[in-house]
Design a protein around this motif. Sequence first.
Motif, PDB file in Angstrom:
ATOM      1  N   MET A  85       0.832  -1.212   0.000  1.00 14.38           N
ATOM      2  CA  MET A  85       0.000   0.000   0.000  1.00 14.38           C
ATOM      3  C   MET A  85       0.860   1.253   0.000  1.00 14.38           C
ATOM      4  O   MET A  85       0.576   2.233  -0.678  1.00 14.38           O
ATOM      5  N   ASP A  86       1.949   1.182   0.781  1.00 17.02           N
ATOM      6  CA  ASP A  86       2.851   2.314   0.857  1.00 17.02           C
ATOM      7  C   ASP A  86       3.456   2.584  -0.524  1.00 17.02           C
ATOM      8  O   ASP A  86       3.539   3.724  -0.975  1.00 17.02           O
ATOM      9  N   ALA A  87       3.849   1.481  -1.198  1.00 22.16           N
ATOM     10  CA  ALA A  87       4.430   1.623  -2.543  1.00 22.16           C
ATOM     11  C   ALA A  87       3.399   2.167  -3.519  1.00 22.16           C
ATOM     12  O   ALA A  87       3.694   3.046  -4.330  1.00 22.16           O
ATOM     13  N   VAL A  88       2.163   1.678  -3.409  1.00 19.20           N
ATOM     14  CA  VAL A  88       1.097   2.142  -4.313  1.00 19.20           C
ATOM     15  C   VAL A  88       0.823   3.631  -4.092  1.00 19.20           C
ATOM     16  O   VAL A  88       0.663   4.392  -5.046  1.00 19.20           O
ATOM     17  N   SER A  89       0.825   4.036  -2.824  1.00 20.43           N
ATOM     18  CA  SER A  89       0.476   5.434  -2.550  1.00 20.43           C
ATOM     19  C   SER A  89       1.575   6.388  -3.024  1.00 20.43           C
ATOM     20  O   SER A  89       1.342   7.583  -3.158  1.00 20.43           O
ATOM     21  N   ARG A  90       2.780   5.873  -3.282  1.00 17.27           N
ATOM     22  CA  ARG A  90       3.858   6.722  -3.825  1.00 17.27           C
ATOM     23  C   ARG A  90       3.657   7.016  -5.303  1.00 17.27           C
ATOM     24  O   ARG A  90       4.250   7.941  -5.848  1.00 17.27           O
ATOM     25  N   VAL A  91       2.844   6.184  -5.965  1.00 14.22           N
ATOM     26  CA  VAL A  91       2.659   6.359  -7.410  1.00 14.22           C
ATOM     27  C   VAL A  91       1.694   7.520  -7.659  1.00 14.22           C
ATOM     28  O   VAL A  91       0.567   7.513  -7.179  1.00 14.22           O
ATOM     29  N   LYS A  92       2.181   8.533  -8.390  1.00 12.83           N
ATOM     30  CA  LYS A  92       1.321   9.680  -8.692  1.00 12.83           C
ATOM     31  C   LYS A  92       0.460   9.362  -9.902  1.00 12.83           C
ATOM     32  O   LYS A  92       0.822   8.530 -10.723  1.00 12.83           O
ATOM     33  N   ARG A  93      -0.659  10.058  -9.995  1.00 12.88           N
ATOM     34  CA  ARG A  93      -1.610   9.777 -11.071  1.00 12.88           C
ATOM     35  C   ARG A  93      -1.960  11.083 -11.768  1.00 12.88           C
ATOM     36  O   ARG A  93      -2.414  12.031 -11.134  1.00 12.88           O
ATOM     37  N   VAL A  94      -1.720  11.079 -13.064  1.00  8.21           N
ATOM     38  CA  VAL A  94      -1.850  12.318 -13.844  1.00  8.21           C
ATOM     39  C   VAL A  94      -2.588  11.995 -15.133  1.00  8.21           C
ATOM     40  O   VAL A  94      -2.419  10.914 -15.694  1.00  8.21           O
ATOM     41  N   SER A  95      -3.417  12.930 -15.608  1.00 10.88           N
ATOM     42  CA  SER A  95      -4.034  12.699 -16.920  1.00 10.88           C
ATOM     43  C   SER A  95      -3.486  13.708 -17.935  1.00 10.88           C
ATOM     44  O   SER A  95      -3.065  14.814 -17.574  1.00 10.88           O
ATOM     45  N   ILE A  96      -3.466  13.264 -19.204  1.00 11.42           N
ATOM     46  CA  ILE A  96      -3.138  14.174 -20.307  1.00 11.42           C
ATOM     47  C   ILE A  96      -4.467  14.554 -20.948  1.00 11.42           C
ATOM     48  O   ILE A  96      -5.232  13.679 -21.356  1.00 11.42           O
ATOM     49  N   GLU A  97      -4.740  15.846 -20.986  1.00  8.67           N
ATOM     50  CA  GLU A  97      -5.982  16.336 -21.581  1.00  8.67           C
ATOM     51  C   GLU A  97      -5.665  17.174 -22.812  1.00  8.67           C
ATOM     52  O   GLU A  97      -4.557  17.708 -22.941  1.00  8.67           O
ATOM     53  N   GLY A  98      -6.646  17.294 -23.694  1.00  2.34           N
ATOM     54  CA  GLY A  98      -6.445  18.125 -24.879  1.00  2.34           C
ATOM     55  C   GLY A  98      -7.431  17.756 -25.967  1.00  2.34           C
ATOM     56  O   GLY A  98      -8.059  16.693 -25.940  1.00  2.34           O
ATOM     57  N   ASN A  99      -7.517  18.650 -26.928  1.00  2.00           N
ATOM     58  CA  ASN A  99      -8.488  18.508 -28.018  1.00  2.00           C
ATOM     59  C   ASN A  99      -8.201  17.255 -28.866  1.00  2.00           C
ATOM     60  O   ASN A  99      -7.109  16.670 -28.776  1.00  2.00           O
ATOM     61  N   ILE A 100      -9.155  16.886 -29.686  1.00  2.00           N
ATOM     62  CA  ILE A 100      -8.988  15.747 -30.592  1.00  2.00           C
ATOM     63  C   ILE A 100      -7.792  16.024 -31.512  1.00  2.00           C
ATOM     64  O   ILE A 100      -7.685  17.124 -32.069  1.00  2.00           O
TER      65      ILE A 100
END
Length: 332
Positions: A85-100
């Motif tokens: 869980m500790d290792a999982v919580s270190r992983v950041k989560r980011v999205s790439i957004e933008g037009n078609i």
Amino acid sequence: MYRALSLTFALRSMRLTVGSGVKIKSVSLFHRTGNAKAIQSVVTGRNLGSSICHDKSSVVDKTILSVGTRRTCLSTQLHTDAKKMDAVSRVKRVSIEGNIAVGKSTFAQLLQSANQDWEIAQEPVSKWQNVESASSQTEANPQQTVSNLLQMMYQDSHRWSYTFQTFSCMSRLRTQLQPPPTRLLSSEGTPVQVFERSVYSDRYIFALNMFELGYINSTEWAVYQDTHTFLLEQFDRRIQLEGVIYLRAPPKTCMDRLGKRGRAEEQGVQLEYLETLHTQHENWLVHKSTELHFEHLKQVPVLIVDASLEFEGNQEVQGRLLTQVQTFFDGL
Ligand SMILES: Nc1ncnc2c1ncn2[C@@H]1O[C@H](COP(=O)(O)OP(=O)(O)O)[C@@H](O)[C@H]1O
Ligand SMILES: Nc1nc2c(ncn2[C@H]2C[C@H](O)[C@@H](COP(=O)(O)O)O2)c(=O)[nH]1
């Protein structure tokens, strides 16, 4: 000497929050008759193995345990799970957004090849192009593609936009719930899961746009929003993002790239449609004028990248972009 005695335990839990916001459940396991008691800590959080409660609503009300050896195993298992869980919580989560066609997939490939600590989750476009029959798959009866929902949505937007939006939202939810690969869990740098679009752009870019253009009616919009809010509240921290990268380019640039890519379903897409999508991105990620329904989302840092730059084959521009991204990730 322990006797392998199966006991039914009732679970009582108390929620604590520690460190990086990881939730710890302090759990008391009581033998129903009251003569055996074991206290263990169970970590709850995102994307762990099946032995862990995943979310607030997961209540283990009946756990069959054997006293002794099994209890020691449980303790070891819980310790391992806590580390995981500790290792999982270190992983950041980011999205790439933008037009078609702004270049999200191309940019994502650049990130993927630049750093082993970054893992890209592609937008599930092929799923929308190949909606499969729900009947069970056998050798004699292989999975059947029943329709191309992306094409149907473009060909008859009034009829199919709501259906498309519910399906795209579910497929994005599945993608965002994927656990990070083990490679990221053992990373000593800044491990990041990067999603091509998100459950947020599903609602605050596309569904909203389709509603404003009149392709989704007010009843469908109300149902979509209600379902979206409910699902996201249920999954809570498991789908939340720590950051957003906004690839920004003029709609005309996107139109040219869309033509260059030549995806069959998009042949009827007009510049005006890309302009409406551009406005939705600007409202959400630049002007911050879109009404959002999730508190954490209002605070999420946004990196704006000038995607009009032609970086394919240009090492210097690529290097600059990658430094920008690395600095952004390190600051999350
Ligand atoms: N920075 C860029 N400069 C020039 N062309 C680009 C750039 N990024 C992407 N492209 C091209 O534009 C088209 C669409 O890119 P793609 O990555 O598929 O967009 P998206 O994933 O945002 O829909 C592709 O043909 C790609 O080669
Ligand atoms: N109506 C919607 N269309 C969507 C949505 N997400 C993506 N799309 C379309 C746009 C493109 O034609 C194609 C893939 O997008 P890319 O930008 O990755 O090329 O799917 C949506 O939520 N609603």
